[in-house]
Structure formats: C-alpha cells, structure tokens
Write a protein that holds these residues in place. Structure first.
Motif, PDB file in Angstrom:
ATOM      1  N   LYS A 166       0.727  -1.213  -0.005  1.00 42.86           N
ATOM      2  CA  LYS A 166       0.038   0.099  -0.136  1.00 42.86           C
ATOM      3  C   LYS A 166       0.677   1.403   0.085  1.00 42.86           C
ATOM      4  O   LYS A 166       0.447   2.449  -0.640  1.00 42.86           O
ATOM      5  CB  LYS A 166      -0.902  -0.025   1.201  1.00 42.86           C
ATOM      6  CG  LYS A 166      -2.057  -1.062   1.015  1.00 42.86           C
ATOM      7  CD  LYS A 166      -3.210  -0.942   2.303  1.00 42.86           C
ATOM      8  CE  LYS A 166      -2.361  -1.295   3.396  1.00 42.86           C
ATOM      9  NZ  LYS A 166      -3.779  -1.435   4.396  1.00 42.86           N
ATOM     10  N   LEU A 167       1.838   1.261   0.849  1.00 38.53           N
ATOM     11  CA  LEU A 167       2.884   2.375   0.826  1.00 38.53           C
ATOM     12  C   LEU A 167       3.480   2.540  -0.776  1.00 38.53           C
ATOM     13  O   LEU A 167       3.703   3.714  -1.142  1.00 38.53           O
ATOM     14  CB  LEU A 167       4.075   2.403   1.902  1.00 38.53           C
ATOM     15  CG  LEU A 167       3.758   2.614   3.370  1.00 38.53           C
ATOM     16  CD1 LEU A 167       4.551   1.943   4.042  1.00 38.53           C
ATOM     17  CD2 LEU A 167       3.229   3.980   3.417  1.00 38.53           C
ATOM     18  N   ALA A 168       3.897   1.400  -1.337  1.00 36.65           N
ATOM     19  CA  ALA A 168       4.649   1.633  -2.394  1.00 36.65           C
ATOM     20  C   ALA A 168       3.551   2.305  -3.744  1.00 36.65           C
ATOM     21  O   ALA A 168       4.009   2.643  -4.743  1.00 36.65           O
ATOM     22  CB  ALA A 168       4.989   0.179  -3.144  1.00 36.65           C
ATOM     23  N   ARG A 169       2.157   1.995  -3.553  1.00 35.59           N
ATOM     24  CA  ARG A 169       1.309   2.555  -4.551  1.00 35.59           C
ATOM     25  C   ARG A 169       0.703   3.808  -4.198  1.00 35.59           C
ATOM     26  O   ARG A 169      -0.196   4.145  -4.712  1.00 35.59           O
ATOM     27  CB  ARG A 169       0.001   1.334  -4.318  1.00 35.59           C
ATOM     28  CG  ARG A 169       0.599   0.039  -4.943  1.00 35.59           C
ATOM     29  CD  ARG A 169      -0.546  -1.184  -5.044  1.00 35.59           C
ATOM     30  NE  ARG A 169      -0.150  -2.261  -5.457  1.00 35.59           N
ATOM     31  CZ  ARG A 169      -1.186  -3.268  -5.558  1.00 35.59           C
ATOM     32  NH1 ARG A 169      -2.117  -3.432  -4.891  1.00 35.59           N
ATOM     33  NH2 ARG A 169      -0.778  -4.400  -6.258  1.00 35.59           N
ATOM     34  N   MET A 170       1.122   4.331  -2.966  1.00 35.62           N
ATOM     35  CA  MET A 170       0.249   5.639  -2.595  1.00 35.62           C
ATOM     36  C   MET A 170       0.523   6.669  -3.611  1.00 35.62           C
ATOM     37  O   MET A 170       1.672   7.083  -4.392  1.00 35.62           O
ATOM     38  CB  MET A 170       1.230   6.088  -1.373  1.00 35.62           C
ATOM     39  CG  MET A 170       0.573   5.554  -0.087  1.00 35.62           C
ATOM     40  SD  MET A 170       1.541   6.179   1.389  1.00 35.62           S
ATOM     41  CE  MET A 170       0.567   7.877   1.459  1.00 35.62           C
ATOM     42  N   ALA A 171      -0.622   7.342  -4.095  1.00 34.55           N
ATOM     43  CA  ALA A 171      -0.767   8.514  -5.046  1.00 34.55           C
ATOM     44  C   ALA A 171       0.406   9.713  -4.609  1.00 34.55           C
ATOM     45  O   ALA A 171       0.822  10.311  -5.603  1.00 34.55           O
ATOM     46  CB  ALA A 171      -2.183   8.931  -5.026  1.00 34.55           C
ATOM     47  N   SER A 172       0.686   9.690  -3.244  1.00 31.64           N
ATOM     48  CA  SER A 172       1.545  10.630  -2.906  1.00 31.64           C
ATOM     49  C   SER A 172       3.042  10.469  -3.135  1.00 31.64           C
ATOM     50  O   SER A 172       4.011  11.347  -2.853  1.00 31.64           O
ATOM     51  CB  SER A 172       1.238  11.466  -1.688  1.00 31.64           C
ATOM     52  OG  SER A 172       1.303  10.442  -0.669  1.00 31.64           O
ATOM     53  N   ARG A 173       3.292   9.099  -3.525  1.00 29.56           N
ATOM     54  CA  ARG A 173       4.655   8.846  -3.181  1.00 29.56           C
ATOM     55  C   ARG A 173       5.376   9.281  -4.519  1.00 29.56           C
ATOM     56  O   ARG A 173       5.173   9.705  -5.393  1.00 29.56           O
ATOM     57  CB  ARG A 173       4.712   7.113  -3.637  1.00 29.56           C
ATOM     58  CG  ARG A 173       6.083   6.448  -3.356  1.00 29.56           C
ATOM     59  CD  ARG A 173       6.018   5.168  -3.268  1.00 29.56           C
ATOM     60  NE  ARG A 173       7.378   4.523  -2.946  1.00 29.56           N
ATOM     61  CZ  ARG A 173       7.797   4.320  -1.635  1.00 29.56           C
ATOM     62  NH1 ARG A 173       7.233   4.799  -0.680  1.00 29.56           N
ATOM     63  NH2 ARG A 173       9.044   3.715  -1.959  1.00 29.56           N
ATOM     64  N   ILE A 174       6.769   9.621  -4.114  1.00 31.83           N
ATOM     65  CA  ILE A 174       7.666  10.442  -4.731  1.00 31.83           C
ATOM     66  C   ILE A 174       7.946   9.530  -6.258  1.00 31.83           C
ATOM     67  O   ILE A 174       8.057   8.331  -6.158  1.00 31.83           O
ATOM     68  CB  ILE A 174       9.235  10.581  -4.342  1.00 31.83           C
ATOM     69  CG1 ILE A 174       8.835  11.494  -2.881  1.00 31.83           C
ATOM     70  CG2 ILE A 174      10.056  11.240  -5.213  1.00 31.83           C
ATOM     71  CD1 ILE A 174       8.196  12.665  -3.092  1.00 31.83           C
TER      72      ILE A 174
END
Length: 312
Positions: free
Chosen positions: A58-66
C-alpha cells in the motif's frame, strides 16, 4: 498496530491541548511538547518495523509517493529529456535523457506515474507500451556509444497488456531489453522506488546493482494477480503478499537486491530530502567503483550476479 495508532492519536491530541493552553495563558510548554513528540516518533519507529508485506504494498502504491521525475530533478543537474523510439511514438510512461551528476554526464531513465488522475491517464499509470521500452533501449545504446553510465528508476505495476501493445510486440521489446542490457559496456544502476512489477520492471533492472527503497516492492506479478492464478480469488491479495517475498528486506536476504534505501516513517513522501541525499551519496560511490574497472570485468561481474540466482 491499531493500539499504536490510538496511542499516537492520544499524544497528538495532548500536544494540541498544551498548545492551546500555552496560547491562552501565555506560558511555555516547549519541553512537554518536545517529550511528547519524542514519544510519538518512538511509537512510529516501532510501528514501521512491524509493517506487513501488504502494508508495504500500500505504501508503494500511494498516490503521493515520490516519482521518477522527483528523483531526477533533485539528484541530478541540467536534465534534458529525449523523446520517442524512432519507430512508432513517444511513450510518456517512460522518461529518459541526459543529466549531470557531480558535473559528469549520465543517462537517466525512469518509469513515470502521474500525480493526478489526468496525469496518470496521460502517463498510462506508469505501464509502458513496447515503444516505451524501445525508447529506453535507444537511450541505453546511445549511452554506451558515448560511454555514459546509466541510472534507471523502476516504478511500474507492470508492462501494459492492451491489445495494441501486444500487436506491436510487447514481449519482444521486453526480451530485447533484457538481452541488450546484459551486454552493455557501461556501468548500470537500477533503483526500485515504488512498484517493481513483473517483466515490465525487469526490462529496466538488468543492472550491475539493483537497489530498493525500504517500502517498495519487486515481484513476478501483483499480489492480486498471484492470488487470482493460485486461488482463483483476487480478494486474497493480502495473503498472497505474505508468501511472495516481495519486500526489500526479503529480497535483500535472497540477494536479489544489493542495497536497501531507508525511508522516513510513513513513507518517502514524509521527508524526501533524506532519501535524495542517500541516493546521491550512493550513486557517487557506485560510479567511482564502476568506472574503476574495465569492461571485461564489469560484464563478467554482471553475468555472475544473475547466473548465481539459480545456483544458490
């Protein structure tokens, strides 16, 4: 983890109450607030260590991810983007060009997701078509011609599987990249910054070293796809993630990746400068090492890196 979140919420509410009291009564609460923030960070650190594989998905797919462009603009200087594969069209899900690293030219290629719905549609949600992989290969061959090191940023759910992509030779384009990258006579580094899905990711990851961000993933296919094939039930994706060994720590133990880039608590977007600096420092050391050996030794090391996967 729910208990941890509840404790964090209570501490944050306590900080807000102290700040309100300080404003009303004109008193200092700096020491109390400082200690409460330390307590919050301690809980978050422990929570980070307890993250499950599905949490990291879920962290890897976050829309806000760099995204790749963020790394390119903050780690390199004077980036000039090139376009097109000289065969069909320009695939915006892959960006590439030349930039300067510590004053020296390097070729930089990355899979690019969008930061909004419209941008994601324009970027095809980071899923390259064959022309994207052919553009990447064109730039890699150009880098070899001019003796420029190659830095790749990997972030894709997988190669696009639409009818048009298959008609234009998606499988061949990926296979060609794997074949050519194995023999390129320049140092290559690939960094998985989010999702590393299937052959779509591997097509930019046959490198001398492969690094992963702490909360990125790298796998033969998505957990949903794995669950659909194995159990005929995509809703068991969380269960699939537990058995697939897709996290950075698991893949480092298997020697699939060479280095883990630590992320701040909550993900890279919480403090991107920390990650930019670690990547910058790491690239400097990688290039010093890679440029110090001859081509024959470099190619032999690359061959041995991938040959050993089936032997250990």
């Amino acid at each position: 983890m729910l208990e941890n979140q509840s404790a964090i919420t209570q501490l944050e509410e306590r900080i807000s109450a102290l700040n309100e009291t300080a404003t009303k009564e004109n008193i200092s609460v700096d020491q109390e607030v400082k200690q409460l923030k330390k307590n919050i960070n301690a809980i978050k650190e422990n929570k980070s260590q307890e993250l499950s594989p599905w949490d990291r998905v879920k962290l890897a797919r976050m829309a806000s991810r760099i995204t790749s462009l963020d790394y390119i603009n903050n780690v390199f200087d004077d980036f000039m983007e090139f376009h097109g594969d000289r065969l069909y069209k320009d695939d915006l899900s892959i960006i590439g060009g030349i930039g300067l690293f510590q004053g020296k030219p390097v070729t930089i290629i990355g899979q690019q997701k969008g930061k909004s719905t419209s941008d994601n549609i324009r970027r095809n949600f980071g899923m390259p078509n064959p022309e994207g992989y052919r553009k990447a290969l064109r730039l890699m061959k150009q880098a070899e011609k001019f003796n420029r090191p190659i830095i790749n940023f990997v972030d894709t759910p997988g190669a696009y599987c639409g009818l048009g992509a298959e008609e234009r030779g998606q499988g061949e384009a990926i296979a060609r990249n794997l074949f050519e990258m194995a023999g390129l006579k320049v140092p290559m580094l690939s960094i998985i910054i989010g999702e590393g899905g299937s052959g779509g990711a591997l097509a930019l990851a046959v490198a001398d070293e492969v690094w992963m961000l702490e909360n990125s993933i790298y796998s033969i296919l998505s957990p949903e796809g794995f669950a659909s094939i194995l159990w005929k039930d995509s809703s068991r994706a969380k269960e699939a993630a537990e058995v697939m060994k897709i996290t950075a720590n698991e893949l480092k133990q298997l020697k699939i990746v060479d280095r883990i880039i630590k992320e701040p608590i909550g993900g890279v977007q919480e403090n991107p400068n920390m990650v930019y600096k670690e990547i910058y420092d790491g690239i400097g050391k990688f290039l010093d090492k890679g440029l110090a050996i001859n081509n024959e030794e470099m190619l032999n090391n690359r061959y041995e890196r991938y040959r050993k996967f089936g032997l250990e």
